[in-house]
Design a protein around this motif. Structure first.
Motif, PDB file in Angstrom:
ATOM      1  N   ALA A 169     -40.599 -21.898  44.768  1.00 15.60           N
ATOM      2  CA  ALA A 169     -40.093 -20.616  44.271  1.00 15.60           C
ATOM      3  C   ALA A 169     -39.581 -19.752  45.414  1.00 15.60           C
ATOM      4  O   ALA A 169     -38.571 -19.043  45.274  1.00 15.60           O
ATOM      5  N   ARG A 170     -40.266 -19.810  46.528  1.00 17.63           N
ATOM      6  CA  ARG A 170     -39.878 -19.023  47.697  1.00 17.63           C
ATOM      7  C   ARG A 170     -38.510 -19.478  48.219  1.00 17.63           C
ATOM      8  O   ARG A 170     -37.651 -18.658  48.585  1.00 17.63           O
ATOM      9  N   GLU A 171     -38.296 -20.784  48.245  1.00 19.91           N
ATOM     10  CA  GLU A 171     -37.032 -21.328  48.723  1.00 19.91           C
ATOM     11  C   GLU A 171     -35.880 -20.943  47.797  1.00 19.91           C
ATOM     12  O   GLU A 171     -34.793 -20.579  48.258  1.00 19.91           O
ATOM     13  N   VAL A 172     -36.115 -21.015  46.486  1.00 22.10           N
ATOM     14  CA  VAL A 172     -35.075 -20.649  45.522  1.00 22.10           C
ATOM     15  C   VAL A 172     -34.710 -19.174  45.650  1.00 22.10           C
ATOM     16  O   VAL A 172     -33.529 -18.795  45.589  1.00 22.10           O
ATOM     17  N   GLU A 173     -35.717 -18.331  45.810  1.00 17.16           N
ATOM     18  CA  GLU A 173     -35.453 -16.887  45.973  1.00 17.16           C
ATOM     19  C   GLU A 173     -34.569 -16.638  47.189  1.00 17.16           C
ATOM     20  O   GLU A 173     -33.626 -15.839  47.129  1.00 17.16           O
ATOM     21  N   TRP A 174     -34.862 -17.317  48.289  1.00 16.61           N
ATOM     22  CA  TRP A 174     -34.041 -17.154  49.498  1.00 16.61           C
ATOM     23  C   TRP A 174     -32.632 -17.677  49.250  1.00 16.61           C
ATOM     24  O   TRP A 174     -31.640 -17.038  49.632  1.00 16.61           O
ATOM     25  N   LEU A 175     -32.512 -18.827  48.604  1.00 16.25           N
ATOM     26  CA  LEU A 175     -31.198 -19.421  48.330  1.00 16.25           C
ATOM     27  C   LEU A 175     -30.333 -18.471  47.515  1.00 16.25           C
ATOM     28  O   LEU A 175     -29.149 -18.279  47.810  1.00 16.25           O
ATOM     29  N   MET A 176     -30.908 -17.855  46.499  1.00 21.55           N
ATOM     30  CA  MET A 176     -30.138 -16.975  45.617  1.00 21.55           C
ATOM     31  C   MET A 176     -29.834 -15.626  46.252  1.00 21.55           C
ATOM     32  O   MET A 176     -28.968 -14.886  45.760  1.00 21.55           O
ATOM     33  N   SER A 177     -30.520 -15.305  47.333  1.00 19.22           N
ATOM     34  CA  SER A 177     -30.307 -14.005  47.971  1.00 19.22           C
ATOM     35  C   SER A 177     -28.929 -13.889  48.611  1.00 19.22           C
ATOM     36  O   SER A 177     -28.528 -12.800  49.024  1.00 19.22           O
ATOM     37  N   ILE A 178     -28.186 -14.978  48.670  1.00 22.39           N
ATOM     38  CA  ILE A 178     -26.827 -14.906  49.222  1.00 22.39           C
ATOM     39  C   ILE A 178     -25.935 -14.032  48.356  1.00 22.39           C
ATOM     40  O   ILE A 178     -24.926 -13.493  48.805  1.00 22.39           O
ATOM     41  N   GLY A 179     -26.299 -13.869  47.090  1.00 19.32           N
ATOM     42  CA  GLY A 179     -25.520 -13.042  46.172  1.00 19.32           C
ATOM     43  C   GLY A 179     -24.509 -13.856  45.388  1.00 19.32           C
ATOM     44  O   GLY A 179     -24.179 -14.989  45.740  1.00 19.32           O
ATOM     45  N   GLY A 180     -24.022 -13.277  44.312  1.00 15.66           N
ATOM     46  CA  GLY A 180     -23.010 -13.942  43.508  1.00 15.66           C
ATOM     47  C   GLY A 180     -23.567 -14.989  42.560  1.00 15.66           C
ATOM     48  O   GLY A 180     -22.804 -15.732  41.935  1.00 15.66           O
ATOM     49  N   ILE A 181     -24.904 -15.069  42.438  1.00 14.65           N
ATOM     50  CA  ILE A 181     -25.530 -16.055  41.557  1.00 14.65           C
ATOM     51  C   ILE A 181     -26.357 -15.336  40.500  1.00 14.65           C
ATOM     52  O   ILE A 181     -27.249 -14.545  40.814  1.00 14.65           O
ATOM     53  N   GLU A 182     -26.069 -15.624  39.242  1.00 17.49           N
ATOM     54  CA  GLU A 182     -26.821 -15.061  38.117  1.00 17.49           C
ATOM     55  C   GLU A 182     -27.675 -16.163  37.504  1.00 17.49           C
ATOM     56  O   GLU A 182     -27.224 -17.299  37.364  1.00 17.49           O
ATOM     57  N   TRP A 183     -28.901 -15.814  37.129  1.00 18.13           N
ATOM     58  CA  TRP A 183     -29.839 -16.791  36.564  1.00 18.13           C
ATOM     59  C   TRP A 183     -30.072 -16.535  35.075  1.00 18.13           C
ATOM     60  O   TRP A 183     -30.316 -15.406  34.664  1.00 18.13           O
ATOM     61  N   ARG A 184     -30.000 -17.616  34.264  1.00 18.54           N
ATOM     62  CA  ARG A 184     -30.296 -17.520  32.835  1.00 18.54           C
ATOM     63  C   ARG A 184     -31.180 -18.689  32.426  1.00 18.54           C
ATOM     64  O   ARG A 184     -30.715 -19.833  32.345  1.00 18.54           O
ATOM     65  N   GLY A 185     -32.454 -18.402  32.203  1.00 19.97           N
ATOM     66  CA  GLY A 185     -33.391 -19.428  31.777  1.00 19.97           C
ATOM     67  C   GLY A 185     -33.456 -19.526  30.270  1.00 19.97           C
ATOM     68  O   GLY A 185     -32.914 -18.697  29.537  1.00 19.97           O
ATOM     69  N   GLY A 186     -34.127 -20.560  29.783  1.00 22.79           N
ATOM     70  CA  GLY A 186     -34.266 -20.767  28.349  1.00 22.79           C
ATOM     71  C   GLY A 186     -32.971 -21.150  27.654  1.00 22.79           C
ATOM     72  O   GLY A 186     -32.822 -20.929  26.451  1.00 22.79           O
ATOM     73  N   GLN A 187     -32.055 -21.748  28.393  1.00 27.13           N
ATOM     74  CA  GLN A 187     -30.742 -22.122  27.849  1.00 27.13           C
ATOM     75  C   GLN A 187     -30.653 -23.651  27.777  1.00 27.13           C
ATOM     76  O   GLN A 187     -30.651 -24.329  28.804  1.00 27.13           O
ATOM     77  N   VAL A 188     -30.583 -24.183  26.545  1.00 25.42           N
ATOM     78  CA  VAL A 188     -30.579 -25.632  26.340  1.00 25.42           C
ATOM     79  C   VAL A 188     -29.210 -26.079  25.874  1.00 25.42           C
ATOM     80  O   VAL A 188     -28.733 -25.655  24.813  1.00 25.42           O
ATOM     81  N   LEU A 189     -28.579 -26.930  26.658  1.00 21.62           N
ATOM     82  CA  LEU A 189     -27.256 -27.436  26.320  1.00 21.62           C
ATOM     83  C   LEU A 189     -27.335 -28.241  25.032  1.00 21.62           C
ATOM     84  O   LEU A 189     -28.138 -29.153  24.898  1.00 21.62           O
ATOM     85  N   GLY A 190     -26.488 -27.864  24.072  1.00 21.70           N
ATOM     86  CA  GLY A 190     -26.493 -28.530  22.778  1.00 21.70           C
ATOM     87  C   GLY A 190     -27.312 -27.798  21.738  1.00 21.70           C
ATOM     88  O   GLY A 190     -27.263 -28.145  20.557  1.00 21.70           O
TER      89      GLY A 190
END
Length: 459
Positions: A195-216
């Motif tokens: 989780a810590r690594e993902v938070e740092w990765l997304m801190s670059i900006g320009g990335i929006e997160w949407r959970g609970g989204q199932v393709l189909g």
């Protein structure tokens, strides 16, 4: 039949103190002194074989040389510039068969390979401890990309595209990003790092997160294509193979990946139930992680059973040896034949010993092994759950042997749709390979978007 007190799957088999000890970091990090000593063992080879062995092509001699001068920012930039999930890969990569396995130092003791994985962790841990900014986002292009799947492939693709100035939205069925790293790897390997690594990765900006989204289901591939300039599918392998034998639906039989995910998301391990006599079926990393963690939770006996020999297991010899040192019994050349139960719950499982015939085909010998058990964890491989039909494009997404077909640039049969990672059947079933797929797909998407901008006069 097992007595009731030995058949129950229960929580709290071990004290909180013992659980904390069992699930502590399995590979403690190097301190500065030991990191410098380890780094100075490197020969800094020209055309180093360790680089060739790394799927993401990290310049290993370069980052190790920077460690010797305490240039951790430079070392981390070398690593993360090639592999944005280099911190996690330092913890979970089978370095013994990749970079370290190719090290020119290949003898025992003082001639042992350089500790590349530990040095990579040393450099990348500095980034997260300092919350250092290593990469800047380019000027906003105004173009939008949808990334479906927040595992290693999707995260690597999203970061590269955001860094290039595109606007990225990550969609995932889970509530947390990270995919396999967050839900599918043993807790003692990664602790809370994913989780810590993902938070740092997304801190670059320009990335929006949407959970609970199932393709189909609540997410349509057609609408994603309509609303975005490009789409990347990093779906992973969310389905699980079935044993196809009697008794598979009995209480006490479950998928190993579900057990691992539940453990990873459990805030109090003393509340997590585990059997007394656990049997794990399979020979890959998931089987190892499930078996070892069952033992660490307090199972009295854990037996891992694989239908072939150790040399064909998906888990490396190092992982197999680790499981044995943790108290796991490994039985080779046996395949499940029947699960036995009483009152709806499992009490035993029967295996048939196997052998190869002259043509190399796996055959049963007729000799049966019976194991008393109250818990069976299935780790016999995962499969792609293909997106549900979409009237606009379902027939155009070409599949082959249960995987999405892509070309050399990771483009699918659908215009404007790319895919990578396990869902396309990559060269190796490893986190580091999924990262490389996502990185290469992002480069391909970026080239296509630049061409679009150029043709419309936007650049």
């Amino acid at each position: 039949m097992l007595r009731k007190e030995t058949a129950d799957i229960a929580a709290g088999r071990l004290s909180a103190q013992k659980l904390a000890q069992n699930f502590d970091d399995v590979s403690p990090p190097l301190d500065r002194q030991n990191a410098l000593i380890a780094a100075q063992r490197c020969y800094y080879c020209y055309d180093a074989p360790c680089i060739q062995a790394c799927p993401t092509g990290i310049d290993i001699p370069s980052f190790i040389r920077r460690i010797t001068t305490d240039n951790l920012a430079g070392a981390a930039r070398d690593i993360l510039g090639a592999n944005i999930l280099g911190g996690m890969c330092a913890r979970v990569c089978p370095t013994e068969i990749l970079c370290e396995g190719s090290c020119v130092r290949n003898g025992p003791d003082e001639l042992a390979p350089v500790q590349i994985g530990a040095l990579q962790r040393y450099a990348t841990d500095w980034v997260f401890e300092q919350n250092a900014t290593l990469f800047e986002r380019a000027e906003d292009t105004g173009l939008r990309v949808a990334v479906v799947g927040a595992g290693p492939a999707g995260l690597a693709c999203a970061h590269a595209l955001a860094r290039a100035g595109h606007r990225v939205t990550i969609f995932d069925a889970r509530e947390k990003p990270g995919g396999l790293n967050e839900y599918g790897i043993a807790a003692y390997k990664v602790l809370e790092f994913a989780a810590r690594e993902v938070e740092w990765l997304m801190s670059i900006g320009g990335i929006e997160w949407r959970g609970g989204q199932v393709l189909g289901e609540n997410l349509s591939l057609g609408s994603l294509q309509k609303d975005h300039d490009a789409v990347f599918l990093g779906l992973g392998l969310s389905g699980v193979n079935a044993l196809g034998i009697d008794g598979e639906q009995l209480t006490g039989v479950r998928n190993a990946v579900d057990f691992i995910a539940e453990l990873r998301q459990c805030a109090d391990l003393s509340l997590l139930k585990v059997g007394r006599r656990v049997v794990v079926i399979g020979g890959g990393n998931t089987a190892i992680d499930a078996a070892v963690q069952s033992k660490k939770l307090g199972a009295e006996s854990v037996t891992m059973v694989y239908r072939r020999g150790a040399n064909t297991m998906g888990a490396t010899s190092a992982e197999q040896a680790f499981a044995k040192t943790e108290g796991v019994t490994i039985i080779e050349w046996a395949q499940p034949r029947n699960i036995i139960g009483s009152n709806g719950a499992i009490t035993a499982i029967e295996f048939e010993y196997t052998q190869l015939d002259e043509q190399g085909r796996l055959l049963g010998t007729g000799d049966v092994l019976r194991l008393e058990t109250d818990s069976v964890l299935k780790a016999i491989g995962q499969v792609l759950v293909a997106p549900s039909s979409d009237a606009t494009n379902a027939a155009l997404l070409q599949m082959q042997k249960g995987r999405i077909v892509v070309n050399a640039d990771f483009q699918t049969s659908l215009s404007g749709v790319w895919a990578g990672g396990d869902c396309v059947g990559s060269q190796t079933d490893l986190t580091v390979q999924a990262v490389q797929d996502g990185k290469l797909a992002a480069a391909s998407i970026h080239r296509a978007l630049l061409q679009r901008l150029s043709s419309t006069g936007g650049a």
